[in-house]
Write an enzyme that holds these catalytic residues in place. Structure first.
Site, PDB file in Angstrom:
ATOM      1  N   ASP A  49      65.759  71.374  70.356  1.00 61.18           N
ATOM      2  CA  ASP A  49      65.661  70.542  69.159  1.00 61.18           C
ATOM      3  C   ASP A  49      65.050  71.333  68.005  1.00 61.18           C
ATOM      4  O   ASP A  49      65.497  71.238  66.844  1.00 61.18           O
ATOM      5  CB  ASP A  49      64.820  69.308  69.481  1.00 61.18           C
ATOM      6  CG  ASP A  49      64.585  68.430  68.274  1.00 61.18           C
ATOM      7  OD1 ASP A  49      65.568  67.900  67.714  1.00 61.18           O
ATOM      8  OD2 ASP A  49      63.416  68.268  67.876  1.00 61.18           O
ATOM      9  N   GLU A 121      71.042  69.955  73.251  1.00 60.69           N
ATOM     10  CA  GLU A 121      69.830  70.614  72.780  1.00 60.69           C
ATOM     11  C   GLU A 121      69.290  71.579  73.839  1.00 60.69           C
ATOM     12  O   GLU A 121      68.812  72.675  73.502  1.00 60.69           O
ATOM     13  CB  GLU A 121      68.776  69.574  72.431  1.00 60.69           C
ATOM     14  CG  GLU A 121      69.117  68.761  71.188  1.00 60.69           C
ATOM     15  CD  GLU A 121      68.159  67.622  70.923  1.00 60.69           C
ATOM     16  OE1 GLU A 121      68.179  67.093  69.798  1.00 60.69           O
ATOM     17  OE2 GLU A 121      67.404  67.245  71.848  1.00 60.69           O
TER      18      GLU A 121
END
Length: 228
Positions: A49, A121
């Site tokens: 992320d 992610e």
């Protein structure tokens, strides 16, 4: 470690070949499949992320050096939000290689937006750890592709845009109806239907009601705009 044909094909789809296959396998391992000797992808998701955020921040600043923060922020949010990550995950068919427990497979885990976004992610983090920032940046910018060029449209708040669409046609505001809730109390997954008074509707699933409402509104807007 011998490379399975599925993982080999997946590496081709993301455009990166791993030196350490354990990183890739960990990135694709959901908590429902993890064990004491097989860690899940949550820590990689956390890192991925941040890597995605850095790459997109750099890209937006380079592409529009005069844009103020108030203009850049919604573009950034549109590119890094879970719905976008899940969309990219579907593009490279992460669902086909996700390692899920039986319960998640039975409840359609390979199609769940939250799981797909998290896995995307995690894969970003695995590429970053295996090949460095330049390799991760190249993969991200390639996979996000024209989403970056079209980010101005995607940066609109979809619920506001859908309400404005309805008001312009003298219709009442859209309704948002929770049609399903799955998962444990600490990690629920919501399915929301966005519905207009003319009967047009769209469904979306996310790990919060707000995200599901936004995704449903966005999907319905796309349907309405395609009918123009």
């Amino acid at each position: 470690m011998k490379l399975s044909s599925d993982l080999q094909a997946f590496q081709g789809r993301i455009g990166y070949e791993f030196k350490d296959l354990e990183l890739l396998i960990r990135a694709l391992t959901h908590g429902s499949f993890s064990s004491a000797t097989r860690p899940d992808n949550q820590r990689l998701e956390f890192l991925g992320d941040r890597v995605l955020g850095l790459v997109m921040s750099e890209k937006l600043l380079r592409d529009d050096p005069d844009a103020p923060e108030g203009t850049l922020a919604p573009r950034y949010n549109a590119l890094v939000r879970k719905e976008t990550c899940a969309d990219v995950a579907r593009q490279v068919d992460i669902g086909a290689v996700l390692k899920l427990g039986r319960s998640e497979m039975k409840t359609g885990g390979r199609r769940k937006q939250a799981l797909l976004g998290d896995a995307m992610e995690a894969v970003i983090a695995a590429v970053y750890m295996d090949g460095g920032l330049d390799q991760a940046r190249e993969m991200i910018l390639t996979l996000w592709g024209d989403r970056i060029d079209k980010v101005e449209d995607d940066a609109r708040d979809p619920k506001t845009a859908l309400q404005e669409w309805a008001q312009a046609r003298k219709m009442p505001p859209p309704a948002y109806i929770e049609t399903a809730r799955e998962g444990p109390d600490h990690a629920p997954v919501f399915t929301i239907k966005a519905e207009l008074s003319n009967g047009r509707s769209a469904d979306a699933t996310a790990n919060s009601k707000r995200a599901a409402e936004q995704a449903a509104a966005r999907t319905l807007l796309k349907q309405l705009e395609s009918k123009k």
